[in-house]
Write a protein that holds these residues in place. Structure first.
Motif, PDB file in Angstrom:
ATOM      1  N   ARG A   1      43.451  44.693  34.203  1.00 56.45           N
ATOM      2  CA  ARG A   1      42.176  45.127  33.630  1.00 56.45           C
ATOM      3  C   ARG A   1      41.051  44.169  34.023  1.00 56.45           C
ATOM      4  O   ARG A   1      39.923  44.593  34.283  1.00 56.45           O
ATOM      5  CB  ARG A   1      42.272  45.216  32.104  1.00 56.45           C
ATOM      6  N   GLU A   2      41.354  42.886  34.053  1.00 58.26           N
ATOM      7  CA  GLU A   2      40.352  41.887  34.422  1.00 58.26           C
ATOM      8  C   GLU A   2      39.705  42.213  35.764  1.00 58.26           C
ATOM      9  O   GLU A   2      38.498  42.012  35.956  1.00 58.26           O
ATOM     10  CB  GLU A   2      41.009  40.500  34.481  1.00 58.26           C
ATOM     11  N   PHE A   3      40.479  42.725  36.695  1.00 62.56           N
ATOM     12  CA  PHE A   3      39.937  43.042  38.017  1.00 62.56           C
ATOM     13  C   PHE A   3      39.069  44.299  37.985  1.00 62.56           C
ATOM     14  O   PHE A   3      38.076  44.402  38.704  1.00 62.56           O
ATOM     15  CB  PHE A   3      41.074  43.192  39.038  1.00 62.56           C
ATOM     16  N   ARG A   4      39.460  45.244  37.152  1.00 62.40           N
ATOM     17  CA  ARG A   4      38.648  46.464  37.034  1.00 62.40           C
ATOM     18  C   ARG A   4      37.285  46.157  36.407  1.00 62.40           C
ATOM     19  O   ARG A   4      36.320  46.896  36.625  1.00 62.40           O
ATOM     20  CB  ARG A   4      39.374  47.516  36.183  1.00 62.40           C
ATOM     21  N   GLU A   5      37.225  45.072  35.629  1.00 59.68           N
ATOM     22  CA  GLU A   5      35.990  44.734  34.933  1.00 59.68           C
ATOM     23  C   GLU A   5      35.132  43.715  35.684  1.00 59.68           C
ATOM     24  O   GLU A   5      34.105  43.274  35.177  1.00 59.68           O
ATOM     25  CB  GLU A   5      36.338  44.207  33.532  1.00 59.68           C
ATOM     26  N   LEU A   6      35.544  43.327  36.885  1.00 59.32           N
ATOM     27  CA  LEU A   6      34.757  42.380  37.676  1.00 59.32           C
ATOM     28  C   LEU A   6      33.404  42.977  38.044  1.00 59.32           C
ATOM     29  O   LEU A   6      33.282  44.191  38.253  1.00 59.32           O
ATOM     30  CB  LEU A   6      35.516  42.006  38.954  1.00 59.32           C
ATOM     31  N   ASP A   7      32.410  42.127  38.157  1.00 62.16           N
ATOM     32  CA  ASP A   7      31.072  42.562  38.563  1.00 62.16           C
ATOM     33  C   ASP A   7      30.945  42.425  40.085  1.00 62.16           C
ATOM     34  O   ASP A   7      30.911  41.298  40.600  1.00 62.16           O
ATOM     35  CB  ASP A   7      30.007  41.709  37.873  1.00 62.16           C
ATOM     36  N   PRO A   8      30.856  43.534  40.818  1.00 61.33           N
ATOM     37  CA  PRO A   8      30.777  43.463  42.287  1.00 61.33           C
ATOM     38  C   PRO A   8      29.577  42.659  42.780  1.00 61.33           C
ATOM     39  O   PRO A   8      29.666  41.972  43.809  1.00 61.33           O
ATOM     40  CB  PRO A   8      30.656  44.929  42.704  1.00 61.33           C
ATOM     41  N   ALA A   9      28.468  42.710  42.061  1.00 63.50           N
ATOM     42  CA  ALA A   9      27.266  41.974  42.481  1.00 63.50           C
ATOM     43  C   ALA A   9      27.497  40.470  42.415  1.00 63.50           C
ATOM     44  O   ALA A   9      27.128  39.722  43.326  1.00 63.50           O
ATOM     45  CB  ALA A   9      26.077  42.372  41.611  1.00 63.50           C
ATOM     46  N   THR A  10      28.130  40.021  41.329  1.00 65.65           N
ATOM     47  CA  THR A  10      28.406  38.587  41.170  1.00 65.65           C
ATOM     48  C   THR A  10      29.360  38.092  42.248  1.00 65.65           C
ATOM     49  O   THR A  10      29.135  37.038  42.855  1.00 65.65           O
ATOM     50  CB  THR A  10      29.012  38.319  39.771  1.00 65.65           C
ATOM     51  N   LEU A  11      30.421  38.856  42.507  1.00 64.37           N
ATOM     52  CA  LEU A  11      31.364  38.473  43.557  1.00 64.37           C
ATOM     53  C   LEU A  11      30.699  38.503  44.925  1.00 64.37           C
ATOM     54  O   LEU A  11      30.980  37.665  45.792  1.00 64.37           O
ATOM     55  CB  LEU A  11      32.585  39.404  43.544  1.00 64.37           C
ATOM     56  N   GLY A  12      29.799  39.467  45.106  1.00 62.12           N
ATOM     57  CA  GLY A  12      29.120  39.612  46.394  1.00 62.12           C
ATOM     58  C   GLY A  12      28.291  38.408  46.779  1.00 62.12           C
ATOM     59  O   GLY A  12      28.048  38.161  47.970  1.00 62.12           O
ATOM     60  N   GLU A  13      27.867  37.636  45.782  1.00 61.02           N
ATOM     61  CA  GLU A  13      27.034  36.462  46.059  1.00 61.02           C
ATOM     62  C   GLU A  13      27.822  35.303  46.653  1.00 61.02           C
ATOM     63  O   GLU A  13      27.232  34.390  47.244  1.00 61.02           O
ATOM     64  CB  GLU A  13      26.352  36.004  44.761  1.00 61.02           C
ATOM     65  N   VAL A  14      29.148  35.305  46.496  1.00 61.80           N
ATOM     66  CA  VAL A  14      29.937  34.152  46.965  1.00 61.80           C
ATOM     67  C   VAL A  14      30.837  34.456  48.163  1.00 61.80           C
ATOM     68  O   VAL A  14      31.370  33.532  48.779  1.00 61.80           O
ATOM     69  CB  VAL A  14      30.797  33.566  45.808  1.00 61.80           C
ATOM     70  N   VAL A  15      31.020  35.724  48.512  1.00 64.55           N
ATOM     71  CA  VAL A  15      31.867  36.046  49.659  1.00 64.55           C
ATOM     72  C   VAL A  15      31.075  35.887  50.962  1.00 64.55           C
ATOM     73  O   VAL A  15      29.840  35.875  50.955  1.00 64.55           O
ATOM     74  CB  VAL A  15      32.434  37.490  49.571  1.00 64.55           C
ATOM     75  N   THR A  16      31.798  35.773  52.051  1.00 65.94           N
ATOM     76  CA  THR A  16      31.148  35.754  53.361  1.00 65.94           C
ATOM     77  C   THR A  16      30.786  37.167  53.791  1.00 65.94           C
ATOM     78  O   THR A  16      29.701  37.407  54.330  1.00 65.94           O
ATOM     79  CB  THR A  16      32.075  35.094  54.409  1.00 65.94           C
ATOM     80  N   HIS A  17      31.686  38.106  53.566  1.00 64.99           N
ATOM     81  CA  HIS A  17      31.447  39.516  53.881  1.00 64.99           C
ATOM     82  C   HIS A  17      31.877  40.368  52.692  1.00 64.99           C
ATOM     83  O   HIS A  17      32.944  40.141  52.123  1.00 64.99           O
ATOM     84  CB  HIS A  17      32.229  39.948  55.120  1.00 64.99           C
ATOM     85  N   ARG A  18      31.060  41.343  52.358  1.00 66.56           N
ATOM     86  CA  ARG A  18      31.369  42.216  51.213  1.00 66.56           C
ATOM     87  C   ARG A  18      32.291  43.360  51.666  1.00 66.56           C
ATOM     88  O   ARG A  18      31.858  44.487  51.897  1.00 66.56           O
ATOM     89  CB  ARG A  18      30.078  42.770  50.603  1.00 66.56           C
ATOM     90  N   ARG A  19      33.543  43.025  51.792  1.00 67.02           N
ATOM     91  CA  ARG A  19      34.555  44.013  52.180  1.00 67.02           C
ATOM     92  C   ARG A  19      35.680  43.950  51.156  1.00 67.02           C
ATOM     93  O   ARG A  19      36.224  42.873  50.909  1.00 67.02           O
ATOM     94  CB  ARG A  19      35.143  43.706  53.556  1.00 67.02           C
ATOM     95  N   ILE A  20      36.043  45.091  50.591  1.00 67.68           N
ATOM     96  CA  ILE A  20      37.161  45.107  49.639  1.00 67.68           C
ATOM     97  C   ILE A  20      38.118  46.239  49.975  1.00 67.68           C
ATOM     98  O   ILE A  20      37.699  47.365  50.284  1.00 67.68           O
ATOM     99  CB  ILE A  20      36.679  45.217  48.173  1.00 67.68           C
ATOM    100  N   LEU A  21      39.405  45.923  49.947  1.00 61.20           N
ATOM    101  CA  LEU A  21      40.460  46.914  50.134  1.00 61.20           C
ATOM    102  C   LEU A  21      41.173  47.074  48.804  1.00 61.20           C
ATOM    103  O   LEU A  21      41.746  46.113  48.284  1.00 61.20           O
ATOM    104  CB  LEU A  21      41.452  46.454  51.209  1.00 61.20           C
ATOM    105  N   ASP A  22      41.115  48.272  48.253  1.00 60.47           N
ATOM    106  CA  ASP A  22      41.709  48.539  46.941  1.00 60.47           C
ATOM    107  C   ASP A  22      43.121  49.078  47.134  1.00 60.47           C
ATOM    108  O   ASP A  22      43.331  50.265  47.374  1.00 60.47           O
ATOM    109  CB  ASP A  22      40.836  49.553  46.174  1.00 60.47           C
ATOM    110  N   GLY A  23      44.085  48.182  47.024  1.00 61.78           N
ATOM    111  CA  GLY A  23      45.483  48.561  47.243  1.00 61.78           C
ATOM    112  C   GLY A  23      46.117  49.266  46.066  1.00 61.78           C
ATOM    113  O   GLY A  23      47.299  49.611  46.120  1.00 61.78           O
ATOM    114  N   ARG A  24      45.349  49.489  45.001  1.00 62.44           N
ATOM    115  CA  ARG A  24      45.894  50.166  43.826  1.00 62.44           C
ATOM    116  C   ARG A  24      45.072  51.379  43.399  1.00 62.44           C
ATOM    117  O   ARG A  24      45.394  52.006  42.384  1.00 62.44           O
ATOM    118  CB  ARG A  24      46.000  49.174  42.653  1.00 62.44           C
ATOM    119  N   ASN A  25      44.035  51.702  44.143  1.00 66.05           N
ATOM    120  CA  ASN A  25      43.183  52.847  43.800  1.00 66.05           C
ATOM    121  C   ASN A  25      42.754  52.805  42.336  1.00 66.05           C
ATOM    122  O   ASN A  25      42.769  53.814  41.628  1.00 66.05           O
ATOM    123  CB  ASN A  25      43.904  54.171  44.104  1.00 66.05           C
TER     124      ASN A  25
END
Length: 446
Positions: free
Chosen positions: A400-424
């Motif tokens: 659940r913690e991952f489903r509730e992550l804020d994409p904008a906040t994570l986007g500020e620290v990654v090098t590239h905004r690419r995510i692969l959702d292996g669990r749909n």
């Protein structure tokens, strides 16, 4: 006199069963051959994570403040034999190294060690998942070794625990299956399970072989359902279809149902993979291997999903992992557990690491176990730390913690905004709005 119960083996299954039996009002003695584990449980501490289990344990372990005192632990077979009217065998049956077959040495050892101390009429109840035919053999061995002779009876009562829901599944099971050879054995088990039976839990009485087959048949069916939808995900990717919508549509058919139809990187854990393989091995020994040849493809589809996720990650970072930072969200095989046995998430992380990627893993509960299995991977204390500097993020356990992550906040620290959702399990629209390239198994690219 109320029945006294022993539980042989205090791992995931045994500790849960012991605590639940104490909750149902019985005096319970748990036995384990590992002194450190007995000492830990005696302090009301669990060596593993299972929601609600440690709290339940603390309510009943003798000597703890406010406990019922109905639950104790020992390393003494003699004490267990003298104490119990009903002995539940809850030891592990892992896959043999280098083989598909089940390792029965722990079950055999438990019966061999307990039997010489059974001097009065008693019932030994197997709960471990075993190859069909084991119960008949063990019943004969029990009668040979026990001073009580044939009055030391055997029954088989398969467990159907779901990790993350084990306490609920023990106290309020969706069915109780008992393989018995006498009315006395059935009567004793009815007494043990009087509370859930009074609440309407279905009661299925069978012979030994049927009881043994129920668990492996159930797990094989669930594995088949998971691999079916993952096979449909492969077709959807080839045809540019959407496996999530496909699953929703067929799930409305009550003959199919919606559960276990989420496509992803497949199943893992300590039960489904090894039970599937042990079932195939036993069918071969019985001369009925053709009946289960389809399970080989079920297993193959499941393992193929892990490799496919690695390929998608390689493609996402430009064709090679060297010098690339990969964040993996999830280490356990499923959420609400710390179990990393045969975890698809860790398997994918390990494959990418071996191919030169700099992999950093975060999991809410499985970090310690993951480090023991893959000490060479990188580990981070939070999801945000795990994705820092990442060229691609892989979501591989549906916490659940991952489903509730804020994409904008994570986007500020990654090098590239690419995510692969292996669990749909993530919201594609939410992530894409935050500027991420989102891709999931069996779904259109955009």
């Amino acid at each position: 006199m109320p029945l006294k119960i022993t539980v042989i083996g205090t791992g995931y299954l045994g500790a849960t069963h012991a605590a639940a039996m104490a909750e149902l009002g019985f005096e319970v003695l748990g036995l384990d051959i590992v002194p450190e584990k007995v000492e830990m449980l005696g302090r009301g501490e669990m060596p593993l994570y299972e929601p609600g289990l440690e709290e339940l344990l603390r309510q009943h372990v003798a000597g703890l403040p406010g406990s019922s005192g109905r639950l104790r632990f020992t390393t003494s077979w003699e004490e267990a034999g003298a104490f119990g009217d009903v002995h539940f065998v809850c030891v592990n049956t892992p896959q043999k190294h280098g083989e598909y077959a089940c390792d029965m040495s722990y079950v055999d050892s438990a019966v061999e060690s307990l039997a010489p101390h059974l001097t009065r009429p008693t019932l030994v109840v197997g709960k471990s998942t075993v190859p069909v035919g084991s119960a008949a053999r063990l019943a004969k061995r029990l009668a040979e070794l026990a001073p009580a002779g044939e009055e030391a009876e055997l029954a088989w009562n398969p467990e159907f625990l779901r990790e993350g829901f084990a306490v609920q599944d023990t106290l309020r099971p969706d069915r109780l299956v008992v393989g018995v050879a006498s009315e006395r054995a059935e009567s004793l088990l009815r007494e043990v399970y009087a509370a859930p039976l009074a609440e309407g839990t279905p009661w299925v009485v069978t012979d030994y072989p049927t009881a043994e087959l129920v668990k492996t048949a159930a797990n094989s069916f669930l594995a088949t359902k998971i691999s079916f939808i993952n096979a449909m995900a492969e077709i959807c990717e080839a045809a540019d279809g959407d496996v999530v919508k496909l699953a929703e549509a067929i799930g409305y058919d009550e003959r199919i149902g919606k559960k276990f139809l989420r496509a992803g990187v497949g199943f893992g854990g300590g039960c489904l993979p090894k039970d599937l393989r042990a079932f195939m091995a036993r069918a071969g020994e019985l001369g009925a291997d053709q009946a289960l040849t389809f399970l080989r493809e079920i297993d193959s589809i499941n393992m193929r999903r892990r490799g496919h996720m690695v390929e998608l990650a390689r493609e996402a970072v430009g064709g090679g992992f060297l010098g690339k930072r990969v964040a993996v969200l999830g280490a356990t095989f499923k959420p609400d557990s710390d179990d990393v046995r045969d975890s698809p998430a860790l398997n994918v992380a390990g494959q990418i690491h071996l191919q030169g990627g700099q992999v950093t893993v975060y999991d809410p509960k499985g970090m310690e176990n993951a480090r023991r299995v893959f000490p060479t991977l990188g580990y981070a204390p939070t999801a945000l730390d795990a994705v820092r500097g990442a060229d691609v993020v892989l979501h591989l356990t549906e916490w659940r913690e991952f489903r509730e992550l804020d994409p904008a906040t994570l986007g500020e620290v990654v090098t590239h905004r690419r995510i692969l959702d292996g669990r749909n399990a993530l919201d594609p629209e939410l992530w894409r709005k935050a500027g991420w390239t989102y891709r999931a198994l069996g779904r259109p690219r955009a």
